[in-house]
Design a protein around this motif. Structure first.
Motif: not given
Lengths: 87, 271
Positions: B7-9, B16, B20, B119, B141
């Motif tokens: 889960v990254t951005s 995030k 997560s 995460d 995200v």
């Protein structure tokens, strides 16, 4: 009444955001991978010129400018008068 | 076959950690064995969002460096039996993680769980690249806001070049999770629309999470929003997103956060 008027005339800013992003990302995607295009161009152009004349690396300036849909590459090479006089 | 999901951005503060926890809990509620791993070494927060902050003894860095066994560091969730947490270290810095150590821990987790939800920390430095390193899938995200979209574009570029899958000539499966979305403002032309973000980033849509007071309420009490108030709009959006991750085909609808007239007029909760 004034508030109601403001509500309906509020400028739509989202289309501006969308356009700015599309322009910016088109450029950034083109440059990714070739991390520093200006540096690569500078090296290769210098190598070509150096084959013909002696140049001082300190006197070379390469500038890459992006503006909207057009980019300009500016190469500035300062050469002493002597190197242009071939013997 | 275990799935590693990052889960990254790129950008910080887009959701995030919230995502997560919410996705991890929603996946676990379907009976899948899930571990959520906090890669934000030095600034751990997943433990707090999941309400496990007082139960942390060992962390990811201890396991990576061989000071603790994986089983000692894993924290079993008290609400959902199949959900576990591997916390990050609070005192060490991000250089405490080594690529070899992370690979060994991920391999060990693959043997124990169905889903490994990583995460990622914000940024594009070591911590973020290590979090995505072994990913099979990625949830990007993004907020409907220019700086978040730009950073997501960078992250998508990294997912396509710096991951183990990319280096092996394979693809990391990428999904867009649009968070903090306000359908009313988008309709008024004040916020980027779902279609705008999708067209620019060009990856498939996993879900749209509405901007909602429920998210803050859930984090206040340390409970993933999908467990805290399962019928709320963000919880349902996360639950649907989790089912899409498992391969179910569910149509994405734009969620509208129902607000009372008073709250809409005064912009905060009354009564």
């Amino acid at each position: 009444m004034m508030n109601l008027f403001n509500f309906f005339s509020r400028p739509r800013t989202a289309p501006v955001a969308r356009e700015r992003l599309q322009l910016l990302l088109a450029h950034e995607r083109a440059l990714s991978g070739k991390s520093d295009l200006a540096a690569i161009l500078q090296e290769e152009i210098l190598a070509v010129i150096a084959k013909h004349i002696a140049i001082d690396r300190e006197k070379v300036n390469v500038k890459l400018e992006r503006d909207g849909t057009i980019s300009t590459l500016e190469i500035d090479i300062e050469m002493p008068e002597a190197v242009l006089v071939r013997n | 076959m275990a799935k590693v999901l990052v889960v990254t951005s790129g950008k910080g503060g887009v959701g995030k950690t919230t995502s997560s926890a919410a996705l991890g809990a929603a996946l676990a509620q379907t009976g899948q064995n899930v571990v959520v791993v906090d890669f934000d070494v030095g600034l751990r927060n997943l433990d707090l969002i999941m309400g496990a902050e007082r139960r942390v003894v060992f962390d990811l860095v201890n396991v990576v460096q061989g000071d603790a066994k994986l089983a000692q560091a894993l924290i079993r969730d008290k609400r959902v039996e199949t959900l576990s947490l591997l916390p990050a270290s609070q005192t060490r810095d991000k250089d405490a993680l080594t690529p070899e150590g992370v690979e060994r821990v991920i391999d060990e987790l693959r043997a124990k769980f169905d889903w490994i939800v990583c995460d990622s920390p914000a940024g594009i430095e070591r911590g973020a690249t290590l979090a995505m390193r072994h990913a099979d899938m990625a949830v990007v995200v993004t907020n409907p806001e220019v700086s978040s979209v730009r950073d997501s574009d960078r992250i998508i570029g990294l997912l396509d070049s710096k991951t183990a899958k990319a280096e092996a000539g394979e693809k990391v499966e990428k999904h867009l999770l649009l968070t903090r979305y306000d359908a009313m403002r988008a309709a008024r032309g004040e916020m980027l629309k779902v279609e705008d973000v999708l067209e620019i980033l060009a990856i498939p849509l996993l879900g749209i999470i509405p901007d909602s007071e429920e998210v803050l309420r859930a984090s206040n009490v340390g409970c993933p929003v999908t467990l805290h108030n399962p019928i709320s709009a963000p919880a349902r959006a996360y639950a649907d997103a989790a089912r899409r991750l498992m391969g179910e085909i569910i149509e994405v609808v734009t969620p509208i956060e129902r607000k009372g007239l008073m709250s809409r007029l005064f912009g905060r909760k009354v009564a």
